[in-house]
Design a protein around this motif. Structure first.
Motif, PDB file in Angstrom:
ATOM      1  N   LEU A 456      38.612 -32.147 -50.639  1.00  0.00           N
ATOM      2  CA  LEU A 456      39.099 -30.805 -50.299  1.00  0.00           C
ATOM      3  C   LEU A 456      40.532 -30.856 -49.798  1.00  0.00           C
ATOM      4  CD1 LEU A 456      35.938 -29.327 -48.508  1.00  0.00           C
ATOM      5  CD2 LEU A 456      36.752 -28.870 -50.829  1.00  0.00           C
ATOM      6  N   ILE A 457      40.853 -31.881 -49.038  1.00  0.00           N
ATOM      7  CA  ILE A 457      42.219 -31.991 -48.524  1.00  0.00           C
ATOM      8  C   ILE A 457      43.196 -32.291 -49.659  1.00  0.00           C
ATOM      9  CG2 ILE A 457      43.719 -33.418 -47.062  1.00  0.00           C
ATOM     10  CD1 ILE A 457      41.356 -33.732 -45.168  1.00  0.00           C
ATOM     11  N   SER A 458      42.768 -33.038 -50.705  1.00  0.00           N
ATOM     12  CA  SER A 458      43.668 -33.406 -51.807  1.00  0.00           C
ATOM     13  C   SER A 458      43.912 -32.272 -52.793  1.00  0.00           C
ATOM     14  CB  SER A 458      43.104 -34.621 -52.543  1.00  0.00           C
ATOM     15  OG  SER A 458      41.867 -34.291 -53.166  1.00  0.00           O
ATOM     16  N   ILE A 459      43.034 -31.240 -52.844  1.00  0.00           N
ATOM     17  CA  ILE A 459      43.201 -30.140 -53.808  1.00  0.00           C
ATOM     18  C   ILE A 459      44.517 -29.383 -53.600  1.00  0.00           C
ATOM     19  CG2 ILE A 459      42.281 -27.893 -54.505  1.00  0.00           C
ATOM     20  CD1 ILE A 459      39.487 -29.096 -54.271  1.00  0.00           C
ATOM     21  N   PRO A 460      44.827 -28.852 -52.391  1.00  0.00           N
ATOM     22  CA  PRO A 460      46.129 -28.165 -52.212  1.00  0.00           C
ATOM     23  C   PRO A 460      47.309 -29.074 -52.538  1.00  0.00           C
ATOM     24  CG  PRO A 460      44.671 -27.759 -50.362  1.00  0.00           C
ATOM     25  CD  PRO A 460      44.031 -28.820 -51.179  1.00  0.00           C
ATOM     26  N   TYR A 461      47.202 -30.328 -52.202  1.00  0.00           N
ATOM     27  CA  TYR A 461      48.300 -31.257 -52.492  1.00  0.00           C
ATOM     28  C   TYR A 461      48.515 -31.391 -53.993  1.00  0.00           C
ATOM     29  CZ  TYR A 461      50.685 -35.742 -53.006  1.00  0.00           C
ATOM     30  OH  TYR A 461      51.537 -36.732 -53.382  1.00  0.00           O
ATOM     31  N   ASP A 462      47.410 -31.537 -54.737  1.00  0.00           N
ATOM     32  CA  ASP A 462      47.539 -31.673 -56.195  1.00  0.00           C
ATOM     33  C   ASP A 462      48.078 -30.396 -56.826  1.00  0.00           C
ATOM     34  OD1 ASP A 462      46.589 -34.238 -55.979  1.00  0.00           O
ATOM     35  OD2 ASP A 462      44.506 -33.707 -56.405  1.00  0.00           O
ATOM     36  N   GLY A 464      49.976 -28.054 -55.426  1.00  0.00           N
ATOM     37  CA  GLY A 464      51.407 -27.952 -55.114  1.00  0.00           C
ATOM     38  C   GLY A 464      52.237 -28.887 -55.964  1.00  0.00           C
ATOM     39  N   ARG A 465      51.731 -30.103 -56.200  1.00  0.00           N
ATOM     40  CA  ARG A 465      52.471 -31.052 -57.015  1.00  0.00           C
ATOM     41  C   ARG A 465      52.594 -30.566 -58.458  1.00  0.00           C
ATOM     42  NH1 ARG A 465      50.091 -36.999 -57.330  1.00  0.00           N
ATOM     43  NH2 ARG A 465      48.504 -35.814 -58.495  1.00  0.00           N
ATOM     44  N   VAL A 466      51.514 -29.927 -59.009  1.00  0.00           N
ATOM     45  CA  VAL A 466      51.565 -29.402 -60.378  1.00  0.00           C
ATOM     46  C   VAL A 466      52.582 -28.269 -60.483  1.00  0.00           C
ATOM     47  CG1 VAL A 466      50.230 -28.158 -62.120  1.00  0.00           C
ATOM     48  CG2 VAL A 466      49.236 -30.121 -60.969  1.00  0.00           C
ATOM     49  N   CYS A 471      57.877 -26.130 -62.324  1.00  0.00           N
ATOM     50  CA  CYS A 471      59.203 -25.556 -62.030  1.00  0.00           C
ATOM     51  C   CYS A 471      60.320 -26.511 -62.462  1.00  0.00           C
ATOM     52  CB  CYS A 471      59.318 -25.235 -60.559  1.00  0.00           C
ATOM     53  SG  CYS A 471      58.209 -23.909 -60.018  1.00  0.00           S
ATOM     54  N   LEU A 472      60.124 -27.785 -62.161  1.00  0.00           N
ATOM     55  CA  LEU A 472      61.134 -28.766 -62.542  1.00  0.00           C
ATOM     56  C   LEU A 472      61.265 -28.845 -64.062  1.00  0.00           C
ATOM     57  CD1 LEU A 472      60.392 -31.641 -59.978  1.00  0.00           C
ATOM     58  CD2 LEU A 472      62.297 -30.015 -59.952  1.00  0.00           C
ATOM     59  N   GLY A 473      60.152 -28.762 -64.797  1.00  0.00           N
ATOM     60  CA  GLY A 473      60.205 -28.779 -66.269  1.00  0.00           C
ATOM     61  C   GLY A 473      60.923 -27.557 -66.827  1.00  0.00           C
ATOM     62  N   PHE A 474      60.646 -26.383 -66.249  1.00  0.00           N
ATOM     63  CA  PHE A 474      61.311 -25.153 -66.701  1.00  0.00           C
ATOM     64  C   PHE A 474      62.818 -25.240 -66.482  1.00  0.00           C
ATOM     65  CE2 PHE A 474      62.871 -20.864 -65.741  1.00  0.00           C
ATOM     66  CZ  PHE A 474      62.597 -20.227 -66.946  1.00  0.00           C
TER      67      PHE A 474
END
Length: 558
Positions: A456-462, A464-466, A471-474
């Protein structure tokens, strides 16, 4: 019956063997209990019970030792086997736990009683006991000093024992010991042991000290100078040594111990402000009467007390052997005059010049009250003696029934113990299994919750990373489009700029070209002129050289 304080009953050799076995079992049991039982092991408890009840007929409640000797019990045929078992058990105990019971003979190069000097005021022992047959013994138990004894190897009795009052004993369990070093200083036994377990390891055993055999059939008991009744636990166990015992009649032994207990508890201790500073000396004055021509019977017993504290005091008491009800009080100096010449019991006579007389009078009054109570009891002793034989006959008749009752009670108690122990094992096993299951379940739940929490703690992190990666790709796409557009647009613009700049550069280059042409033409003419001049000069030089060569020098002079 031979007990810790009684050896007056006459019995055959079989009784002595039986008593010896019983004493060794008690010694081994006490050793195991004090050394192993604190570990809290049920196996140890069972082993102690086995050591207590199995090796001798006492296991069935049928004790082999009675006032009249051994009972005609069939198992007496195997007494040698039981004796061997108990001896092995006792020797195993003292070999596994060295220093369990030790009475150390103080060397001549040591000061006073060595570590046992703490039982004397100012750590200074009595003075004046200087005979070569006086042996100093520091009575120890569990590697701690318990009391000090000055022993006479000539009279085979202690002259005095120095001790402090601890607390009254709640129970008594006797196990008599002897000191091997008194008879054989060169032996390797540096501690007190049971004389039945010595065997042939000590040379001249009994030459300088009394043995249990000296009391058997003599009509005397082993009376303790330092009474076990005034000690508890380890201090009490240490008192049961033959170096602390003198021959006393049964009545006198009982009277002496009773007097000491009452005097110490009711008269001395309450009037000493610091109980730890109450120093006691209990002694005996040898007489010419001897038991079996070896052990001297005291002519009197004495007690010296010193309260070495603020408002202190000192006191002496004497009991005559021929009068069991006597108890005379006197000063310490008066008591010293009845002993050997030059004897001083306490350092500085226990500060006699600074003693509190009121406290001393209070102690004497308490002693007087105790003595008065004894006199009243003496008047009733005749009636007691008259009814004593009736109680004895009744006791003989009731003994078999009592033994049978003891057997039944013992069997019942052992059954109850077994049932409770079995239930305890079952409950322990069940509770242990339940606790193990609960513990495993708890570990599983904790591990599951930990894993779920990490996911559950890793879901928001993942997420946000996606989003950041998107954004960086765009932004990278936009940058590439702009770069491509710039490059496409830069081609025609450059061509037009270069085309527009051609006339300007062409017109601007005409003056430079003309200048360069003029410079070239001028250089050409200059080169031609220079070449012509050089040729002419060469011809002139050549002509002049020829003329000089061929024209004579004389004609030239004319």
């Amino acid at each position: 019956m031979i007990s810790g304080r009684s050896a007056s009953a006459s019995s055959p050799a079989g009784s002595r063997v039986c008593r010896s076995s019983l004493a060794r079992v008690r010694s081994a049991r006490r050793c195991l209990r004090s050394a192993l039982l604190p570990q809290g092991s049920a196996v140890v408890s069972a082993f102690i019970s086995l050591a207590r009840y199995t090796p001798i007929p006492d296991a069935l409640g049928l004790r082999c030792c009675t006032d009249s000797g051994p009972l005609p019990y069939p198992a007496a045929l195997g007494s040698r086997e039981w004796t061997m078992k108990t001896s092995i058990l006792f020797l195993l105990c003292i070999s596994l736990f060295p220093g369990f019971s030790q009475g150390r003979v103080v060397r001549e190069d040591e000061t006073g009683f060595a570590e046992c000097n703490v039982f004397f005021p100012g750590q200074v022992p009595p003075e004046g006991f200087t005979e070569p047959f006086h042996v100093k013994i520091c009575q120890q138990y569990n590697k701690e000093p318990r009391f000090a004894t000055l022993y006479s190897t000539k009279d085979k009795i202690p002259l005095y024992s120095a001790f402090k009052f601890t607390r009254p004993a709640q129970s008594e369990e006797e196990s008599w010991l002897v000191e091997p070093q008194i008879d054989d200083p060169e032996n390797d036994l540096h501690e007190m042991v049971h004389e039945a377990d010595i065997g042939g390891t000590v040379a001249n055993l009994g030459a300088n000290q009394a043995l249990t055999s000296d009391y058997v059939g003599s009509g005397y008991e082993r009376g303790l100078l330092n009474p076990s009744l005034l000690n508890e636990e380890d201090f009490q166990v240490a008192t049961y040594t033959l170096t602390n015992a003198v021959p006393l009649s049964p009545a006198l032994s009982k009277s002496w111990h009773k007097d000491l207990r009452k005097v110490v508890e009711q008269a001395l201790t309450p009037h000493c402000s610091k109980m730890d500073h109450l120093y006691l000396l209990a002694g005996a004055i040898p007489s010419s009467v001897q038991v079996k021509g070896k052990v001297s019977v005291p002519e009197s017993l004495w007690l010296a007390a010193c309260c070495d504290a603020p408002e202190g005091w000192s006191l002496g008491l004497v009991k005559k052997i021929n009068d069991e009800n006597s108890l005379a009080d006197l000063t310490v100096r008066e008591l010293e005059k009845q002993l050997l010449p030059g004897v001083h019991l306490f350092k500085g006579h226990c500060g006699q010049d600074k003693q509190n007389q009121e406290k001393r009078e209070a102690v004497l009054q308490a002693v007087s009250q105790i003595r008065s109570g004894e006199q009243v009891g003496a008047s009733n002793s005749q009636e007691t003696k008259e009814s004593g034989w009736v109680r004895r006959v009744a006791g003989i008749i009731a003994t078999p029934f009592i033994k049978l009752l003891e057997l039944l009670i013992y069997i019942f108690v052992e059954l109850v113990k077994f049932v409770f122990y079995f239930l305890w094992l079952v409950v322990k096993r069940v509770v242990g299994t339940i606790l193990d299951g609960v513990y495993s379940l708890w570990n599983g739940v904790v591990s599951y919750l930990k894993a779920v929490s990490m996911v559950l703690i890793s879901i928001p992190y993942d997420v946000g990373r996606v989003i950041i990666n998107i954004c960086l790709g765009f932004l990278q796409i936009v940058q590439d489009v702009l770069s491509l557009t710039y490059r496409i647009l830069s081609i025609p613009v450059g061509f037009i700029l270069h085309l527009a700049a051609f006339p300007y550069h062409s017109i601007c280059a005409i003056p430079s070209v003309l200048k360069d042409m003029a410079t070239g033409i001028g250089g050409t003419f200059s080169l031609v002129i220079d070449a012509t001049a050089a040729v002419l000069h060469g011809f002139c030089y050549l002509a002049g050289h020829i003329i000089k060569r061929f024209v004579p020098k004389g004609s030239s002079d004319d």
